[in-house]
Enzyme design. Structure first.
Site, mmCIF file in Angstrom:
data_model
loop_
_atom_site.group_PDB
_atom_site.id
_atom_site.type_symbol
_atom_site.label_atom_id
_atom_site.label_comp_id
_atom_site.label_asym_id
_atom_site.label_seq_id
_atom_site.Cartn_x
_atom_site.Cartn_y
_atom_site.Cartn_z
ATOM 1 N N SER A 187 -13.816 13.228 -92.850
ATOM 2 C CA SER A 187 -13.027 12.528 -94.458
ATOM 3 C C SER A 187 -12.538 11.222 -93.978
ATOM 4 C CB SER A 187 -11.556 13.576 -94.236
ATOM 5 O OG SER A 187 -10.955 12.952 -95.232
ATOM 6 N N ASP A 273 -15.989 20.826 -101.938
ATOM 7 C CA ASP A 273 -14.431 19.854 -101.379
ATOM 8 C C ASP A 273 -14.867 18.631 -102.354
ATOM 9 O OD1 ASP A 273 -13.036 18.076 -100.458
ATOM 10 O OD2 ASP A 273 -14.937 17.500 -98.976
ATOM 11 N N HIS A 308 -12.786 20.668 -98.801
ATOM 12 C CA HIS A 308 -12.943 19.801 -97.209
ATOM 13 C C HIS A 308 -12.661 20.118 -96.177
ATOM 14 C CE1 HIS A 308 -12.308 15.715 -96.779
ATOM 15 N NE2 HIS A 308 -10.744 15.780 -96.985
#
Length: 329
Positions: A187, A273, A308
């Protein structure tokens, strides 16, 4: 959440024109030049963790403007000789936490530095220990919008500089082979690792999962989740600030960093995501190394039914196998 970005066949050919200002290289060269200290490490203090198989130090190194940045340095206990090493960058809103939280890399035989995120650490996890004394420019409360109207004031200018200086700090620590240092992150951490790959020419490898800061303009049109949603919310109030904000964001966009990278690269992405849309990761992957290597060593693993979280432990196993083949701890 069903798939919402491009179909996979389009993602596999997604190669948008780079969004980078003409002075991109000059901006980062000047920024990093200002951050070069006399010493790469300010202190390294052993800490007791209750873990017998690893040794840990509380490290402080100079980051942007010489500000002290904290990190945990952990390595297998009693292992002689210089080890290959991994510098890891944490996700958005997370700090370095506690030293026993991230043990995958030292358990695999690597020396490991986990960098704290300046001015973050209050959203989840176990906190951080690095303030951001420069977070005074106009912008919202979240890191993604601090100083958003000027690239020199922007939070990510400081955080990316810290990330680069973390590599220098790790190389200076005892028991590290400075020629075998990899950068890794998920991320926000993935976006930082990619930036480091573009700014540190002799990195040994980079592992990037669900990277933030890639394909930023498209992400702002696709999602209101996560950090991109904070930027959109700010611009919804500050009407007329879009041009300045997009200019600032172009200096931290991941695709230009990817184009300049030289290290072998391992990517992971969840196709559902909505926090970091997969088209950003694909854009960085397809442009990776194009200014430095006509055929860079790289691979990407996509997880069609994951968001994610991506491939989680299954992807970590792939990372371990891939990095082990490169650096052989």
């Amino acid at each position: 959440m069903p798939a919402f970005d491009m179909p996979l066949d389009q993602l596999e050919n997604h190669r948008p024109a780079p969004d980078e200002p003409a002075d991109f290289d000059a901006f980062w060269q000047a920024t990093l030049k200002e951050a070069e200290p006399a010493e790469p490490v300010l202190s390294a203090r052993p800490v007791a963790t209750g873990l017998r198989l690893v040794d840990t130090w509380d490290v402080t190194f100079p980051g942007f403007a010489g500000d002290p940045v904290r990190a945990w340095y952990t390595r297998p206990a009693g292992t002689p000789g210089p080890l290959p090493a991994v510098v890891e960058y944490a996700g958005y809103g997370r700090g370095r936490g506690l030293p026993h939280e991230r043990l995958t890399w030292p358990a695999a035989g690597y020396a490991h530095l986990l960098m704290d995120n300046r001015g973050q650490g209050d959203r989840y996890g176990s906190g951080g220990a690095t303030p951001d004394p420069h977070a005074t420019a106009p912008g919202g409360p979240g890191p993604a919008v601090r100083g958003l109207l000027d690239p020199h004031d922007y939070h990510y200018r400081r955080l990316i500089t810290d990330a680069v200086r973390a590599v220098a700090a790790l190389r200076a620590l005892p028991g590290v082979d400075p020629g075998r240092v990899a950068a890794a992150g998920n991320s926000q951490g993935g976006g930082l690792a990619l930036a480091v790959a573009g700014l540190v020419p002799d990195l040994a490898a980079v592992l990037v999962t669900a990277p933030l800061l890639c394909g930023i303009r498209r992400a702002l049109d696709l999602t209101d989740d996560g950090p991109y949603g904070e930027i959109s919310a700010y611009l919804a109030v500050h009407r007329g600030a879009e041009t300045a904000a997009l200019r600032t964001l172009s200096y931290v966009e991941g695709v230009p960093f990817a184009r300049r990278a030289t290290a072998p690269a391992h990517f992971g992405v969840g196709l559902r995501d909505t926090v970091c849309p997969p088209s950003g990761a694909y854009a960085a992957y397809h442009r990776y190394g194009e200014l430095t290597d006509p055929d860079p060593r790289r691979e990407l693993h996509a997880y069609p039914f994951n968001g994610h979280e991506g491939g989680e432990a299954a992807h970590v196993r792939r990372q371990l196998d891939w990095l082990g083949g490169l650096l052989a701890p």
